[in-house]
Design a protein around this motif. Structure first.
Motif, PDB file in Angstrom:
ATOM      1  N   ARG A 247       0.826  -1.194   0.000  1.00 35.60           N
ATOM      2  CA  ARG A 247       0.000   0.000   0.000  1.00 35.60           C
ATOM      3  C   ARG A 247       0.865   1.249   0.000  1.00 35.60           C
ATOM      4  N   CYS A 248       0.496   2.222  -0.830  1.00 36.32           N
ATOM      5  CA  CYS A 248       1.204   3.500  -0.862  1.00 36.32           C
ATOM      6  C   CYS A 248       0.457   4.500   0.021  1.00 36.32           C
ATOM      7  N   PRO A 249       1.099   5.041   1.061  1.00 37.86           N
ATOM      8  CA  PRO A 249       0.420   5.992   1.957  1.00 37.86           C
ATOM      9  C   PRO A 249       0.169   7.349   1.314  1.00 37.86           C
ATOM     10  N   ARG A 250       0.809   7.639   0.170  1.00 36.34           N
ATOM     11  CA  ARG A 250       0.665   8.950  -0.459  1.00 36.34           C
ATOM     12  C   ARG A 250      -0.469   9.005  -1.470  1.00 36.34           C
ATOM     13  N   GLY A 251      -0.953   7.866  -1.904  1.00 37.18           N
ATOM     14  CA  GLY A 251      -2.085   7.824  -2.817  1.00 37.18           C
ATOM     15  C   GLY A 251      -1.874   8.654  -4.063  1.00 37.18           C
TER      16      GLY A 251
ATOM     17  N   CYS B 141       1.399  10.727  -4.779  1.00 36.96           N
ATOM     18  CA  CYS B 141       2.678  10.032  -4.925  1.00 36.96           C
ATOM     19  C   CYS B 141       3.415  10.502  -6.181  1.00 36.96           C
ATOM     20  N   ALA B 142       4.713  10.771  -6.018  1.00 29.69           N
ATOM     21  CA  ALA B 142       5.534  11.236  -7.135  1.00 29.69           C
ATOM     22  C   ALA B 142       6.114  10.081  -7.941  1.00 29.69           C
ATOM     23  N   PHE B 143       5.818   8.839  -7.518  1.00 37.58           N
ATOM     24  CA  PHE B 143       6.285   7.665  -8.240  1.00 37.58           C
ATOM     25  C   PHE B 143       5.111   7.018  -8.970  1.00 37.58           C
ATOM     26  N   PHE B 144       5.381   6.320 -10.045  1.00 39.33           N
ATOM     27  CA  PHE B 144       4.259   5.748 -10.793  1.00 39.33           C
ATOM     28  C   PHE B 144       3.786   4.447 -10.167  1.00 39.33           C
ATOM     29  N   HIS B 145       2.472   4.225 -10.246  1.00 38.29           N
ATOM     30  CA  HIS B 145       1.833   3.036  -9.683  1.00 38.29           C
ATOM     31  C   HIS B 145       1.495   1.999 -10.741  1.00 38.29           C
ATOM     32  N   LYS B 146       1.453   2.427 -11.992  1.00 33.31           N
ATOM     33  CA  LYS B 146       1.193   1.521 -13.110  1.00 33.31           C
ATOM     34  C   LYS B 146       2.247   1.768 -14.180  1.00 33.31           C
ATOM     35  N   GLN B 147       2.678   0.703 -14.861  1.00 32.09           N
ATOM     36  CA  GLN B 147       3.704   0.847 -15.877  1.00 32.09           C
ATOM     37  C   GLN B 147       3.291   1.845 -16.953  1.00 32.09           C
ATOM     38  N   ALA B 148       1.995   1.916 -17.222  1.00 32.31           N
ATOM     39  CA  ALA B 148       1.503   2.835 -18.247  1.00 32.31           C
ATOM     40  C   ALA B 148       1.716   4.294 -17.848  1.00 32.31           C
ATOM     41  N   ASP B 149       1.893   4.557 -16.543  1.00 32.20           N
ATOM     42  CA  ASP B 149       2.090   5.920 -16.060  1.00 32.20           C
ATOM     43  C   ASP B 149       3.562   6.314 -15.965  1.00 32.20           C
ATOM     44  N   CYS B 150       4.451   5.389 -16.316  1.00 31.58           N
ATOM     45  CA  CYS B 150       5.879   5.691 -16.276  1.00 31.58           C
ATOM     46  C   CYS B 150       6.210   6.723 -17.356  1.00 31.58           C
TER      47      CYS B 150
ATOM     48  N   ALA C 106      -2.424  16.351  11.584  1.00 24.41           N
ATOM     49  CA  ALA C 106      -3.157  15.316  10.867  1.00 24.41           C
ATOM     50  C   ALA C 106      -4.584  15.150  11.373  1.00 24.41           C
ATOM     51  N   MET C 107      -4.824  15.508  12.630  1.00 30.03           N
ATOM     52  CA  MET C 107      -6.153  15.314  13.193  1.00 30.03           C
ATOM     53  C   MET C 107      -7.034  16.552  13.060  1.00 30.03           C
ATOM     54  N   ALA C 108      -6.458  17.634  12.531  1.00 31.04           N
ATOM     55  CA  ALA C 108      -7.245  18.855  12.388  1.00 31.04           C
ATOM     56  C   ALA C 108      -8.260  18.692  11.270  1.00 31.04           C
ATOM     57  N   PRO C 109      -9.457  19.286  11.409  1.00 30.61           N
ATOM     58  CA  PRO C 109     -10.472  19.159  10.367  1.00 30.61           C
ATOM     59  C   PRO C 109     -10.051  19.898   9.109  1.00 30.61           C
ATOM     60  N   PRO C 110     -10.394  19.375   7.921  1.00 27.12           N
ATOM     61  CA  PRO C 110     -10.030  20.050   6.679  1.00 27.12           C
ATOM     62  C   PRO C 110     -10.766  21.361   6.526  1.00 27.12           C
ATOM     63  N   PRO C 111     -10.088  22.432   6.005  1.00 20.41           N
ATOM     64  CA  PRO C 111     -10.728  23.728   5.875  1.00 20.41           C
ATOM     65  C   PRO C 111     -11.649  23.831   4.679  1.00 20.41           C
ATOM     66  N   PHE C 112     -11.442  23.012   3.663  1.00 17.10           N
ATOM     67  CA  PHE C 112     -12.284  23.046   2.480  1.00 17.10           C
ATOM     68  C   PHE C 112     -13.097  21.758   2.401  1.00 17.10           C
ATOM     69  N   PRO C 113     -14.357  21.825   2.038  1.00 17.55           N
ATOM     70  CA  PRO C 113     -15.153  20.620   1.867  1.00 17.55           C
ATOM     71  C   PRO C 113     -14.488  19.707   0.836  1.00 17.55           C
ATOM     72  N   GLY C 114     -14.317  18.435   1.186  1.00 17.18           N
ATOM     73  CA  GLY C 114     -13.731  17.481   0.268  1.00 17.18           C
ATOM     74  C   GLY C 114     -12.233  17.380   0.376  1.00 17.18           C
ATOM     75  N   MET C 115     -11.620  18.264   1.178  1.00 19.14           N
ATOM     76  CA  MET C 115     -10.182  18.236   1.327  1.00 19.14           C
ATOM     77  C   MET C 115      -9.795  17.259   2.429  1.00 19.14           C
ATOM     78  N   GLY C 116      -8.756  16.517   2.226  1.00 23.06           N
ATOM     79  CA  GLY C 116      -8.267  15.585   3.222  1.00 23.06           C
ATOM     80  C   GLY C 116      -7.103  14.810   2.655  1.00 23.06           C
ATOM     81  N   MET C 117      -6.551  13.922   3.428  1.00 16.92           N
ATOM     82  CA  MET C 117      -5.438  13.131   2.940  1.00 16.92           C
ATOM     83  C   MET C 117      -5.886  12.254   1.796  1.00 16.92           C
ATOM     84  N   ALA C 118      -5.074  12.223   0.757  1.00 14.55           N
ATOM     85  CA  ALA C 118      -5.407  11.403  -0.410  1.00 14.55           C
ATOM     86  C   ALA C 118      -5.465   9.949   0.017  1.00 14.55           C
ATOM     87  N   PRO C 119      -6.341   9.154  -0.615  1.00 12.43           N
ATOM     88  CA  PRO C 119      -6.485   7.754  -0.202  1.00 12.43           C
ATOM     89  C   PRO C 119      -5.257   6.954  -0.509  1.00 12.43           C
TER      90      PRO C 119
END
Length: 286
Positions: free
Chosen positions: A211-215, A218-227, A273-286
């Motif tokens: 699992r990649c914690p950066r979702g 992430c600055a690295f590719f997750h699929k070969q097609a994205d290289c 990390a525990m602070a509520p997001p200031p914008f609706p929909g904002m949060g840590m990427a999955p």
């Protein structure tokens, strides 16, 4: 999460991996093999360019007043809770902000907005205008010099600067590197990782482990097609960047970071990390 240990070269890529972290661009465009992406000056979105003439009032967090509102009120977007009302020194709407902004879609992780062009040209290149506490690592804006990127369109390369001081967060920018903003090297991990000559040219090792914690960030590719395939590095690292490459209004703002710079830890981040997001929909990427 350390970025340096989580990358492998993609097939047919001959780049060397330095010890800490494993690069073109030309005439205001970014290169991805033979594909070119026209970019606005400094990679600013249209909304940012519209505000750029107002930067001369100083950096975020300094000299706040009603005519130069560089940050949102801490109550935003629920500004009805602000006890100062219309006399508040901070912005209650996007129209009141006098500093450049990303688009609302980019701020809130709208999938269609998280493009290669965005990550290479705009991610972490603008000082954060958010007044409420939030997770800096999940925020698309910059908060400290450890977190910020100079726009790659000014001409620096992806190779890491041997002089960049990443430990003492109290230092002014000019004290972190002898060449300051004109340095042709990358200042820190983010300037390297999201550089057009480096971004997603290596595979993510964390994903290979499960699992990649950066979702999506992430600055690295997750699929070969994205290289991404990139051309040769044409940056002359022996020569400072030309002064004309650094616009005066951008430089004035860049050298005046937000006041919460002073509260950063050694890694340039604040644990919110525990602070509520200031914008609706904002949060840590999955």
């Amino acid at each position: 999460q350390a970025w340096g240990s989580s990358a492998l070269l993609c097939e047919n890529d001959k780049m060397q991996i330095p010890e800490e972290y494993p690069e073109g661009w030309s005439d205001g465009a970014m290169m991805n093999g033979v594909n070119w992406f026209p970019m606005p000056p400094y990679g600013w979105p249209a909304a940012a360019q519209a505000h750029s003439s107002k930067w001369r009032g100083g950096g975020c967090g300094h000299g706040q007043h009603t005519k130069q509102k560089h940050r949102f009120c801490a109550t935003f977007p629920n500004v009805g809770r602000c006890r100062h009302g219309g006399s508040c020194a901070f912005a209650h709407s996007r129209d009141e902000i006098t500093a450049p902004l990303l688009s609302a879609e980019e701020e809130t992780y709208t999938p269609e907005a998280l493009t290669e062009e965005f990550f290479i040209g705009r991610f972490k290149t603008l000082w954060c205008p958010i007044g409420a506490q939030h997770d800096w690592q999940a925020c698309m804006y910059a908060h400290t010099y450890q977190d910020a990127r100079r726009p790659p369109q000014i001409g620096y390369g992806h190779q890491l600067c041997p002089f960049w001081n990443k430990k003492d967060t109290s230092l002014a920018y000019a004290q972190r590197c002898p060449l300051g903003p004109r340095c042709p090297h990358a200042h820190g991990a983010k300037e390297q990782l999201y550089h057009p000559h480096y971004f997603r040219t290596l595979v993510c090792r964390d994903l290979q482990r499960g699992r990649c914690p950066r979702g999506d960030l992430c600055a690295f590719f997750h699929k070969q097609a994205d290289c991404r395939k990139v051309g040769p590095d044409l940056v002359d690292y022996a020569v400072p960047l030309p002064k004309d490459n650094l616009r005066a209004d951008w430089l004035a703002s860049f050298l005046n970071p937000p006041r919460f710079q002073e509260a950063a830890g050694e890694d340039g981040m604040m644990d919110m990390a525990m602070a509520p997001p200031p914008f609706p929909g904002m949060g840590m990427a999955p």
